[in-house]
Design a protein around this motif. Structure first.
Motif, PDB file in Angstrom:
ATOM      1  N   GLN A 115       0.808  -1.218   0.000  1.00  0.00           N
ATOM      2  CA  GLN A 115       0.000   0.000   0.000  1.00  0.00           C
ATOM      3  C   GLN A 115       0.847   1.276   0.000  1.00  0.00           C
ATOM      4  OE1 GLN A 115      -0.408  -2.359   2.610  1.00  0.00           O
ATOM      5  NE2 GLN A 115      -2.070  -3.445   1.603  1.00  0.00           N
ATOM      6  N   LYS A 116       2.114   1.152   0.287  1.00  0.00           N
ATOM      7  CA  LYS A 116       2.985   2.309   0.543  1.00  0.00           C
ATOM      8  C   LYS A 116       2.924   3.376  -0.550  1.00  0.00           C
ATOM      9  CE  LYS A 116       7.781   3.395   1.851  1.00  0.00           C
ATOM     10  NZ  LYS A 116       8.145   4.469   0.971  1.00  0.00           N
ATOM     11  N   ARG A 117       3.163   3.003  -1.769  1.00  0.00           N
ATOM     12  CA  ARG A 117       3.256   3.982  -2.854  1.00  0.00           C
ATOM     13  C   ARG A 117       1.943   4.748  -3.051  1.00  0.00           C
ATOM     14  NH1 ARG A 117       4.569   2.030  -8.683  1.00  0.00           N
ATOM     15  NH2 ARG A 117       2.561   2.796  -9.238  1.00  0.00           N
ATOM     16  N   LYS A 118       0.821   4.035  -3.049  1.00  0.00           N
ATOM     17  CA  LYS A 118      -0.476   4.692  -3.255  1.00  0.00           C
ATOM     18  C   LYS A 118      -0.823   5.603  -2.075  1.00  0.00           C
ATOM     19  CE  LYS A 118      -4.376   5.462  -5.353  1.00  0.00           C
ATOM     20  NZ  LYS A 118      -4.450   6.222  -6.591  1.00  0.00           N
ATOM     21  N   ILE A 119      -0.537   5.168  -0.853  1.00  0.00           N
ATOM     22  CA  ILE A 119      -0.819   5.997   0.318  1.00  0.00           C
ATOM     23  C   ILE A 119       0.059   7.246   0.301  1.00  0.00           C
ATOM     24  CG2 ILE A 119      -0.726   6.092   2.846  1.00  0.00           C
ATOM     25  CD1 ILE A 119      -3.105   4.489   1.720  1.00  0.00           C
TER      26      ILE A 119
ATOM     27  N   GLU B   7       1.180   8.716  -2.302  1.00  0.00           N
ATOM     28  CA  GLU B   7       0.618   9.549  -3.369  1.00  0.00           C
ATOM     29  C   GLU B   7      -0.637  10.282  -2.876  1.00  0.00           C
ATOM     30  OE1 GLU B   7      -1.859   8.233  -7.183  1.00  0.00           O
ATOM     31  OE2 GLU B   7       0.235   7.593  -7.285  1.00  0.00           O
ATOM     32  N   LEU B   8      -1.514   9.580  -2.178  1.00  0.00           N
ATOM     33  CA  LEU B   8      -2.754  10.185  -1.673  1.00  0.00           C
ATOM     34  C   LEU B   8      -2.487  11.249  -0.615  1.00  0.00           C
ATOM     35  CD1 LEU B   8      -4.979   6.989  -1.376  1.00  0.00           C
ATOM     36  CD2 LEU B   8      -5.337   8.893  -2.958  1.00  0.00           C
TER      37      LEU B   8
ATOM     38  N   GLY C 236       0.593  12.770  -0.052  1.00  0.00           N
ATOM     39  CA  GLY C 236       1.621  13.734  -0.433  1.00  0.00           C
ATOM     40  C   GLY C 236       2.781  13.759   0.544  1.00  0.00           C
ATOM     41  N   VAL C 237       3.010  12.647   1.228  1.00  0.00           N
ATOM     42  CA  VAL C 237       4.119  12.531   2.183  1.00  0.00           C
ATOM     43  C   VAL C 237       4.813  11.186   1.982  1.00  0.00           C
ATOM     44  CG1 VAL C 237       2.994  13.982   3.914  1.00  0.00           C
ATOM     45  CG2 VAL C 237       2.724  11.514   4.023  1.00  0.00           C
ATOM     46  N   GLU C 238       6.040  11.110   2.477  1.00  0.00           N
ATOM     47  CA  GLU C 238       6.787   9.859   2.433  1.00  0.00           C
ATOM     48  C   GLU C 238       6.573   9.105   3.743  1.00  0.00           C
ATOM     49  OE1 GLU C 238      11.383   8.259   1.959  1.00  0.00           O
ATOM     50  OE2 GLU C 238      10.937  10.380   1.653  1.00  0.00           O
ATOM     51  N   LEU C 239       6.277   7.806   3.645  1.00  0.00           N
ATOM     52  CA  LEU C 239       6.124   6.970   4.829  1.00  0.00           C
ATOM     53  C   LEU C 239       7.484   6.402   5.223  1.00  0.00           C
ATOM     54  CD1 LEU C 239       2.853   5.001   3.941  1.00  0.00           C
ATOM     55  CD2 LEU C 239       3.105   7.234   5.046  1.00  0.00           C
ATOM     56  N   HIS C 240       7.764   6.388   6.503  1.00  0.00           N
ATOM     57  CA  HIS C 240       9.055   5.925   7.018  1.00  0.00           C
ATOM     58  C   HIS C 240       8.858   4.659   7.841  1.00  0.00           C
ATOM     59  CE1 HIS C 240      11.088   9.574   5.688  1.00  0.00           C
ATOM     60  NE2 HIS C 240      10.004  10.217   6.083  1.00  0.00           N
ATOM     61  N   PHE C 241       8.840   3.528   7.147  1.00  0.00           N
ATOM     62  CA  PHE C 241       8.584   2.248   7.810  1.00  0.00           C
ATOM     63  C   PHE C 241       9.679   1.854   8.791  1.00  0.00           C
ATOM     64  CE2 PHE C 241       5.748   0.854   4.093  1.00  0.00           C
ATOM     65  CZ  PHE C 241       4.601   1.177   4.779  1.00  0.00           C
ATOM     66  N   GLU C 242      10.867   2.421   8.642  1.00  0.00           N
ATOM     67  CA  GLU C 242      11.943   2.087   9.570  1.00  0.00           C
ATOM     68  C   GLU C 242      11.695   2.698  10.955  1.00  0.00           C
ATOM     69  OE1 GLU C 242      13.013   5.964   7.702  1.00  0.00           O
ATOM     70  OE2 GLU C 242      12.256   4.070   6.903  1.00  0.00           O
TER      71      GLU C 242
END
Length: 80
Positions: free
Chosen positions: A54-58, A60-61, A63-69
């Protein structure tokens, strides 16, 4: 349908402490493209983990980068 608000909430990976959330306004059809609903939850009212699928689409929706680390992310639903 009840008045609801969906969010992407994120929690500190090391402490599980709630950090913040982003309001996300999406149709259930978009959610179906990202997650397989639980059998008893066709309208996605339950909590769903955000993973690599889901990372890329979320991102995009929102407008922020998710930091799973650093953080764990979840799709959550709240009544308003």
């Amino acid at each position: 349908m009840p008045n609801i608000e969906r969010t992407i909430a994120y929690y500190d990976k090391s402490s599980d402490k709630f950090i913040d959330e982003y309001i996300i306004e999406v149709d259930t059809n978009v959610l179906r493209d990202l997650w397989v609903a639980y059998d008893d939850d066709p309208l996605y009212y339950k909590i769903y983990p955000v993973g690599l699928n889901q990372k890329r689409k979320i991102e995009e929706l929102l407008g922020v980068e998710l930091h799973f680390e650093k953080f764990d992310y979840f799709l959550e639903c709240h009544s308003v």
